[in-house]
Each structure stands twice: as C-alpha cells, then as structure tokens.
Enzyme design. Structure first.
Site, mmCIF file in Angstrom:
data_model
loop_
_atom_site.group_PDB
_atom_site.id
_atom_site.type_symbol
_atom_site.label_atom_id
_atom_site.label_comp_id
_atom_site.label_asym_id
_atom_site.label_seq_id
_atom_site.Cartn_x
_atom_site.Cartn_y
_atom_site.Cartn_z
ATOM 1 N N GLU A 250 -50.880 -36.077 -13.960
ATOM 2 C CA GLU A 250 -50.490 -37.295 -14.667
ATOM 3 C C GLU A 250 -50.653 -38.438 -13.672
ATOM 4 O O GLU A 250 -50.073 -38.412 -12.590
ATOM 5 C CB GLU A 250 -49.034 -37.188 -15.124
ATOM 6 C CG GLU A 250 -48.535 -38.419 -15.862
ATOM 7 C CD GLU A 250 -47.047 -38.327 -16.162
ATOM 8 O OE1 GLU A 250 -46.614 -38.942 -17.147
ATOM 9 O OE2 GLU A 250 -46.330 -37.627 -15.409
ATOM 10 N N GLU A 343 -44.926 -48.585 -19.871
ATOM 11 C CA GLU A 343 -43.842 -47.614 -19.922
ATOM 12 C C GLU A 343 -42.567 -48.267 -19.420
ATOM 13 O O GLU A 343 -42.578 -48.963 -18.401
ATOM 14 C CB GLU A 343 -44.147 -46.378 -19.073
ATOM 15 C CG GLU A 343 -43.028 -45.353 -19.132
ATOM 16 C CD GLU A 343 -43.382 -44.038 -18.463
ATOM 17 O OE1 GLU A 343 -42.599 -43.078 -18.584
ATOM 18 O OE2 GLU A 343 -44.435 -43.968 -17.808
#
Length: 362
Positions: A250, A343
């Site tokens: 990620e 985010e």
C-alpha cells in the site's frame, strides 16, 4: 483500511484501489500524517542545478536573470528558447515566469526547459525552477492551477463504493459514516465531504487489470488541483495513492494535508524538483485481504513519499517514486492502482479537485 501508517502512519488500506480485486475496505493500524503547508509547487528561488543530462552540467545554479544555457542565449527575465541543450542542462534556470518541466509555471513552460535525456522536473519559482530528474522522466508543464470546478456531477454515499466516470475509476471507503464523493461524466475531477466518518478515503484514478510491473506503463503522471475546508480529525493525507500485488504494498505520495506534513524517514529523493522523505513500514488490518492479491493473508507493507513543502497544484511523476523506493532495496509488486486520493481520520470537512487525472504513456 484503517489508514494510519506507522511511519507515516497512513494505514489507508483499501480505499478502493485494488485493480484486480474487489472494493478495498479495511486499513492498517498506523497513524496518518496530518498537515500541509500551502506552498503551490515548492520551488527554488533563482533556479537550481540541472542534473540528468549527458552533456556538461553546472552544479549550484546561478540566480541571475535567465541563467546561461548550453545551446541557447540567456534571456532577460525568461528562459531562452532551448534553455537546456540537447544532452546537457543549462547552468542556472528559467527566468522569472518560466517553469521547469514538471512544475506548473507562473508564466508557462520554458521552451526546451529540460535537457534531452534528463527530466527537467521541478517546482515553479520566481527566477526559475531547477531541472532535476533522478529517473530521467518528468512531466512537461503542469495543470492550470486556476481551473474551476465543473458543474453538475453525480454524488454517491456509502461505506464501500466503486465506479467509473469519464474513463477513470473512482471510489470511497470508510469504516464510519457520513462521507460522499461527487464525480463528473465530462471532466477528470471530483469532490468529497465527510462528517465524523472515522477513516475516510475518496479517490479518482486508474485501476489496472493485469499483473505488470510499474515499468510496463512508461511514464505514470498524476495531475491535481485541490482546495479544502473544514477539519480532518486525527490525520490526513492528500496526494497519490495505490496498491501493488505480490508482494502486497500500500503506497502513498503525500503532497498536502490539513495540518503540517509529517515528514518521516531518513532517506530522501529529489523528484519533480522537490525533496521527498521516504519511509516504509509493515501494517495489519481487515482491508488487506480485499486490496492485496487474491489469497493474501496477514499484514502488508506500506511505502510513503512525503513532500518537504506542501502544494495544492502540480504534476507528480509517479514512476520516479517507485524507482526511488526500489533504490532503497524495497521490494515492489505488480502495479494494481494509481489514484488521486484524500484520506482523513474523522472531522467534518470537504475537498474539491477541479483537476484529478492519471495517465500513462504505455
């Protein structure tokens, strides 16, 4: 994908970035970075050094007007046509208003601003931008930072949403509630808002359905323009985001945040004319099984680049970050997704991306 990294503490794990998998929920247990100063483009005043060309190069750069060039006469107040000779970079930099390849110039891109064979990637500045390309690639020019938001659009609310609009994949993921995304059928743009939705991600970009290394896609460029309001809870990340498979990675390229960018890691790399701090860590969570390759169990790796000076508009040469991580000896997988992403770890706020686009040359 509880986003909090350990290093950068982003644990965003699955904001829908999986190319060959289902929506990406669940995130790791790290702590995200909060922050973001407001410099647009992060530049060096007076021009910097051009590296990466095969010809003679000058180190240090001179802050004078225009800067001497190899193969082009210095321009008073602007970059001379051919400011960097083929095979070698000019000493100095573009003049006031000129921009090096890869940065959004305040007056346009200098003709020939980058040496052939080396990327003239860099941020903009009064006096010129540095031509600095560690991986030999770079974006020419940049987005129009004054681009307005398109009108209309379709708004979607949910905890795990994936779709396609105007040729790009979009998605949202949250382990809370109260978040949405608006996308457009005729523009590479999006907006998102949240209201105490814990870990919340919204993104637009490309999902890849084949197991290929990042090098198979040529130059991977992400262009963005953004503005934000409100709060982001305990952490935030604004930039480029995605996943790799086998091994499961990620990854984040942090360009901006709601607070101060949290620069972690001792290693650095110069990409697109700016300094990035590099960090990696392991994380765990429930979302890895959805964003990682089929059959993956356990934790996964996070890799993060954090820009030294935040910006809200620019072009990111994504493949140069992958190359910088590989140079650290970090194991990269096949590329699953590349998204313009926001985010946050709660709060009540919103963000607008009048430009949000990802392209590849292969």
């Amino acid at each position: 994908m509880p986003l909090h990294l350990s290093v950068l503490t982003i644990g965003l794990v699955v904001a829908g970035c999986s190319a060959t998998t289902t929506p990406l929920p669940g995130r790791g247990t790290s702590t995200e970075q909060s922050g973001g100063a407001t410099a647009v483009g992060g530049a060096q005043t007076g021009g910097g050094t051009a590296t990466g060309g095969t010809g003679p190069t000058s180190t240090g750069g001179m802050p004078g007007t225009g800067g001497a060039t190899v193969g082009g006469a210095p321009g008073a107040g602007g970059a001379a046509t051919g400011g960097a000779a083929t095979g070698g970079a000019g000493t100095g930099g573009a003049g006031t208003g000129g921009a090096a390849m890869g940065g959004a110039g305040s007056g346009g891109v200098a003709t020939g601003g980058a040496a052939t064979g080396g990327a003239g990637s860099g941020g903009t500045a009064a006096g010129g931008a540095a031509g600095n390309g560690t991986a030999g690639s770079g974006a020419a020019g940049g987005p129009d930072c004054s681009t307005p938001m398109p009108t209309g659009g379709t708004t979607t609310t949910g905890t795990n949403v994936n779709g396609k609009a105007d040729g790009l994949n979009y998605g949202i993921w949250t382990n809370g509630a109260g978040g949405n995304i608006t996308v457009f059928t005729n523009a590479h743009a999006f907006s998102a808002s949240w209201d105490m939705s814990k870990d919340f991600l919204a993104h637009v970009g490309l999902d890849f359905n084949t197991a290929k290394a990042y090098t198979a896609y040529g130059a991977i460029l992400a262009q963005f323009v953004e503005s934000k309001t409100g709060t982001s809870g305990t952490y935030s990340s604004i930039g480029i985001y995605g996943w790799m498979h086998n091994p499961c990675v990620e990854w984040y390229i942090n360009e901006d945040a709601f607070g101060t960018l949290n620069k972690r890691g001792t290693a650095t790399a110069t990409i697109d004319g700016a300094t990035y701090y590099l960090a990696t860590t392991m994380t765990t969570g429930t979302g890895g099984a959805n964003a990682c390759e089929a059959g993956h169990t356990g934790g996964w790796t996070q890799m993060i680049s954090t820009r030294q000076t935040a910006r809200q508009c620019g072009t990111v040469t994504v493949n140069d970050h992958f190359a910088a991580w590989a140079q650290q000896g970090w194991s990269l997988g096949t590329l699953s997704s590349v998204h313009i992403n926001v985010e946050v770890g709660g709060g009540t706020g919103s963000i607008q991306f009048p430009v949000a686009n990802v392209t590849t040359t292969n």
